[in-house]
Scaffold this active site. Sequence first.
Site, PDB file in Angstrom:
ATOM      1  N   TYR A 167      -5.544  10.603   3.926  1.00 42.17           N
ATOM      2  CA  TYR A 167      -4.103  10.770   3.710  1.00 42.17           C
ATOM      3  C   TYR A 167      -3.858  11.760   2.569  1.00 42.17           C
ATOM      4  O   TYR A 167      -4.800  12.319   2.007  1.00 42.17           O
ATOM      5  CB  TYR A 167      -3.450   9.408   3.446  1.00 42.17           C
ATOM      6  N   ARG A 183     -10.332  -6.988   9.752  1.00 39.63           N
ATOM      7  CA  ARG A 183     -10.479  -7.527  11.105  1.00 39.63           C
ATOM      8  C   ARG A 183     -10.841  -9.012  11.124  1.00 39.63           C
ATOM      9  O   ARG A 183     -10.393  -9.751  12.005  1.00 39.63           O
ATOM     10  CB  ARG A 183     -11.535  -6.704  11.859  1.00 39.63           C
ATOM     11  N   GLN A 198       0.847  -1.200   0.000  1.00 38.89           N
ATOM     12  CA  GLN A 198       0.000   0.000   0.000  1.00 38.89           C
ATOM     13  C   GLN A 198       0.880   1.247   0.000  1.00 38.89           C
ATOM     14  O   GLN A 198       1.658   1.464   0.929  1.00 38.89           O
ATOM     15  CB  GLN A 198      -0.907   0.005   1.229  1.00 38.89           C
TER      16      GLN A 198
HETATM   17  C1  LIG Z   1      -5.789  -2.314  13.164  1.00 38.03           C
HETATM   18  C2  LIG Z   1      -6.174  -1.723  11.853  1.00 38.03           C
HETATM   19  C3  LIG Z   1      -5.244  -1.005  11.097  1.00 38.03           C
HETATM   20  C4  LIG Z   1      -5.604  -0.461   9.866  1.00 38.03           C
HETATM   21  N1  LIG Z   1      -4.656   0.169   9.103  1.00 38.03           N
HETATM   22  C5  LIG Z   1      -4.975   0.549   7.839  1.00 38.03           C
HETATM   23  C6  LIG Z   1      -3.973   1.020   6.949  1.00 38.03           C
HETATM   24  O1  LIG Z   1      -2.781   1.091   7.280  1.00 38.03           O
HETATM   25  N2  LIG Z   1      -4.351   1.383   5.710  1.00 38.03           N
HETATM   26  C7  LIG Z   1      -5.654   1.296   5.294  1.00 38.03           C
HETATM   27  O2  LIG Z   1      -5.967   1.634   4.155  1.00 38.03           O
HETATM   28  N3  LIG Z   1      -6.619   0.852   6.109  1.00 38.03           N
HETATM   29  C8  LIG Z   1      -6.310   0.451   7.344  1.00 38.03           C
HETATM   30  N4  LIG Z   1      -7.271  -0.081   8.146  1.00 38.03           N
HETATM   31  C9  LIG Z   1      -8.653  -0.174   7.638  1.00 38.03           C
HETATM   32  C10 LIG Z   1      -8.894  -1.529   6.972  1.00 38.03           C
HETATM   33  O3  LIG Z   1      -8.076  -1.724   5.851  1.00 38.03           O
HETATM   34  C11 LIG Z   1     -10.360  -1.656   6.527  1.00 38.03           C
HETATM   35  O4  LIG Z   1     -10.654  -0.608   5.612  1.00 38.03           O
HETATM   36  C12 LIG Z   1     -11.338  -1.600   7.710  1.00 38.03           C
HETATM   37  O5  LIG Z   1     -10.853  -2.316   8.817  1.00 38.03           O
HETATM   38  C13 LIG Z   1     -12.706  -2.181   7.327  1.00 38.03           C
HETATM   39  O6  LIG Z   1     -12.567  -3.494   6.839  1.00 38.03           O
HETATM   40  P1  LIG Z   1     -12.885  -4.793   7.757  1.00 38.03           P
HETATM   41  O7  LIG Z   1     -14.335  -4.681   8.179  1.00 38.03           O
HETATM   42  O8  LIG Z   1     -12.664  -5.949   6.817  1.00 38.03           O
HETATM   43  O9  LIG Z   1     -11.975  -4.754   8.912  1.00 38.03           O
HETATM   44  C14 LIG Z   1      -6.932  -0.613   9.379  1.00 38.03           C
HETATM   45  C15 LIG Z   1      -7.858  -1.350  10.138  1.00 38.03           C
HETATM   46  C16 LIG Z   1      -7.493  -1.907  11.350  1.00 38.03           C
HETATM   47  C17 LIG Z   1      -8.518  -2.710  12.106  1.00 38.03           C
END
Ligand SMILES: Cc1cc2nc3c(=O)[nH]c(=O)nc-3n(C[C@H](O)[C@H](O)[C@H](O)COP(=O)(O)O)c2cc1C
Length: 410
Positions: free
Chosen positions: A175, A351, A101
């Site tokens: 960002y 998650r 990324q």
């Molecule tokens: C601990 C954590 C760290 C994350 N760090 C990033 C990141 O570095 N870059 C990004 O685009 N999204 C980041 N996200 C967001 C996830 O990529 C995703 O968009 C969000 O968790 C929703 O998806 P999910 O329901 O599958 O978790 C992060 C999410 C979590 C839980």
Amino acid sequence: MNHTHPALIPGSLNTLFLRNRIIKAGTFENMTPGGKPSQRLELFHSQFADGGVAMTTIGYCAVATEGALNANMMVMEEAIRDKLEALISSLHAKGCKVSGQMGHCGAFSKNRNLTVRPKGPSKGLNILGFTEGMWLADAMSIGDIDDMVGKYRSAALFMKSVGFDALEIHFGHGYGLCQFLSPLTNRRTDEYGGSLENRLRLPLRVLAAVRDAVGQDYPILGKISMSEGRRGGLDYDDAVVIAKALDENGIDGIVTSGGTSTMNPMLMFRGKSILPALLEHEKSRAMRLLYRLVGKKMFPSMPFYELYFIEQAKRIRKAVNCKLIYIGGASSGRSLETLFSAGFDFVQLGRALLADPDLPKQLHSDPHAASRCTHCNRCVGTIESPLGIHCTEYGLTLADSESQSHRAGE
Ligand SMILES: Cc1cc2nc3c(=O)[nH]c(=O)nc-3n(C[C@H](O)[C@H](O)[C@H](O)COP(=O)(O)O)c2cc1C
């Protein structure tokens, strides 16, 4: 009759073959102390490779020092070539592809290594930098913008050369490139500000530079925020225009996220408020005080339901021809079936895989397998933990990491 789960059918992104449709989402790991990939980073991504994902995403690869949000983020430069090559080839050996990324934080930074103020589209407050005494952000000059485009190009060249199979440009979550897209943060009066067409100019220049660096047959993804969830900010109608522009300018796939890290993170996550976890892991007293003052308003619990972005993402599906990668609350075999019958090409899971890295493997024997993630969102706070991110119920422990380091002789 034997029925292959649709998430397990192989797919392709540009010329890249993927063994199924499940991609581990970028979740900044905080396993790169001093900006260097650690053994724990390898252990972290190995879980998903062994668990059967087609591709894992290494989170937040800063395209330049000034683009790193903090001093523990990797900057895509020669100094870490050997470690990155080793990490990527160990994941390849498990049959897993690796995406990186590409991030640039723009106007908000808590990177103590910076000797100048962070820069974004317009002058303003550096929302994340208060505790580091970095209160203000400057506006980029045209020279700064040209320089940023050049840095994306160099980073893309470097990332392809170390073995990444795909790149994901971060256009969302508040960002740097998102700051240019958003009317809330972009108040420029030149050709990079004003109309959405103008606000798209830098993101499209970056896409063109990355494409120029990696060639036509290499997959480039873009992660967007379909809405900032703030009055006057980017909304779902803008997202259709942005997605179309990226599609017409040669992107291979769009990841349809929402919310921003600074203004509305709960729109991105849903579920329980991230405030308790932030308070638990935040080291800075000033930041903890700030969280206590404004945290309830900034991070309200938001009801979680599976596929919470599906209706908005379907609008993008209708508008573009490129591959569409759904993200947001996909965590069971049933919800993945819904996605693929709605025409999405891939899914990214965050998650759900932190709790259950082998969910893809489980789907082979049980099409209704589901992650144990409860959306407690305590994993979000662990971004500040010395262990790096993990599911606090079921995730990697320190002992896992110590035995890995022991084996590697670290
Ligand atoms: C601990 C954590 C760290 C994350 N760090 C990033 C990141 O570095 N870059 C990004 O685009 N999204 C980041 N996200 C967001 C996830 O990529 C995703 O968009 C969000 O968790 C929703 O998806 P999910 O329901 O599958 O978790 C992060 C999410 C979590 C839980």
